[in-house]
Enzyme design. Sequence first.
Site, PDB file in Angstrom:
ATOM      1  CD  GLU A   1     -32.136  28.249  -0.114  1.00 22.06           C
ATOM      2  OE1 GLU A   1     -33.292  28.084   0.022  1.00 22.06           O
ATOM      3  OE2 GLU A   1     -31.129  27.438  -0.290  1.00 22.06           O
TER       4      GLU A   1
ATOM      5  CG  ASP B   1     -33.628  22.016  -4.189  1.00 21.96           C
ATOM      6  OD1 ASP B   1     -33.768  21.807  -3.214  1.00 21.96           O
ATOM      7  OD2 ASP B   1     -32.908  23.042  -4.750  1.00 21.96           O
TER       8      ASP B   1
END
Length: 641
Positions: free
Chosen positions: A462, A539
């Site tokens: 993150e 992603d």
Amino acid sequence: MSRFDSRPSFESAIARLHFINVITTLGQGASGTYIVTVPDETTEAEKWLRPALAYIQAIQHVSDIEEAVDGEKPPAAYDVALLTSDGIFGGHTGPRCMLYITEARHEDLGHPSVRLADGVIEIDLDPELVVQAAKEMGHGISADDAQLLVAMPWRHRRLALLSPRPISESYELHLLALEAEEAVKVAENLKAERRAPIAKKRVPVGTRLEDLHGYGEAKAWGLEVVRDVHDYLAETIAWEDLDGGILLSGPPGCGKTTFARALAVSADCHFVAGSYSQWQSAGHQGDMLKAMRAAFEEAKRFAPSVLLIDEIDGFVDRDRANDSSDYMRGVVNGVLELLDGSFDRTGVIVVGATNNPDIVDPALRRAGRLDRHVVIGLPDCEARLAILAQHLGVDKDTGFGLKAFSRHTEGMSGADLERLARDARRLARRDGTALKHAHVCRAFPKRVKRTSDEIRNIAVHEIGHAVVAAVLGASIREVAIYKDRDPTVKDAVAGYAAVEARTGLRDYEWYADRVAHALGGMAAEGMLFGAHGDGVVADLSEATNVATFALVSLGMGDTLVSDGNRDPAALAADRQFDPGLRRRVDEALQVQANRARDILERNRSAVEELVEVLILRGRIDGDVVNEAIRANAPVQLSLAV
């Protein structure tokens, strides 16, 4: 009794055979409560109840004979009932296994108690069992005939079996009958609309805007609108002086609909709720436009009013739509006309709600329409506790102990907190006591603590997203990780970096920045661990689709030919059938992956510092990210390659 009276109906024979399969699957030793759903378009639960009861009574009778000891009747193994609006009933003392029958997608399945069932058994009609049921009725049919019968409603199915004509011919007549029934229904609806009395003003009841928590800028805007509505009614301002439109965006469950209703409550306004899918379900384009206009006309008739347009992202950019662009162009033009065209919107406040504002047609967001855009994020700690207290019906400042739930409620939306409170109140009712701290604790999903290695991996991922996005000019709202998880939820969110893309021209560099940001988590894992894990799959998918969209739909590659595709499935098909495109997309991804890795390497000290802070705190604000980048390694922004 004649032989016709003693023979079961075709539908009951079908039901009995399928129910035998259910009991066989569960087994004689089964226990608990189960929901059994039957096809809602082709049969009715009531038709299954009697055959199911008859079969259960038959097997229970055999069990009574075989298992009775000392003249005592053994407990019933099964019982069956229809699921009603009262839901399921706990505390069965008779049968070991209770079965509730209903139709698939029936509204009764929405009853909160259904979540307490031990399982849902979905029945799809088996053509082989239909053949067997027909044989019991004295009719021999083929497997193809059974397939046709399965597709018919039970009334048509019965007539088709008894008719002397071929079942295939009956099926064709069945289709014609459906068309005729639909035509009659449409005609009756039109007549009802003409006869319908004029509705009365409908002001919703419930929570006022003043009592909402966690809405920030949206609440401030709404309170100003409430004051302006009162001034408008007092004739001290004109409607043109009132800000009568807003676009709200945010994740599902963040309370966009709740906000619109609360605004209507506080402003004492008539409330109209519509959505893209609701209006589209009216029929073809003309019917949809008519349904949209009807909603606006109702809002105008009872002005001042609040009109909620949910799923407004359904009105996608006309210039980027797929092969239905002509249809979409007409629909978007229709809603634009209602927002500020010839339609007089005086007295109507429009609230648009969406999970994805990026695909909304830009014309909807121009001045005079929904030009004000507010993002509603997940509530912060103070707002979460206030929302929970509100739904629990307790004072958050008393000794009830809500602060103890600060960490446990992290990542919960307003809808999640409402459900938590509902479950806690239900547990208190079951215990026959007043609501206690323990009831709230029991209502939380059971969570399992993640290992320190898992937490570090998530934090690195993150922070990689956040640092790359920040360096490339995006705004970072917050970064968070979840140190525990609900083991019953597959693919649960482990953490997030809340990012708002930079404003300005959406050229190739803008899309390249988005790809680099999406690959930032993978790049950070590679930098600190030497390789990336399987948590990057979402992603990679997002980055691949963004790059494909820019290259083939926006003419930012080596061709200006565009089909306007933005749907992920359509973009995947483009890559599948064009190896050259797939290669170009991969090249773009490789460039941006290297770019993300370069940004992180030059800000490695900031990354390592932020990872430790995030592991310690669990959540950090965007200001913390920006300050760490400035303090450790100020960098010159790199341009997209």
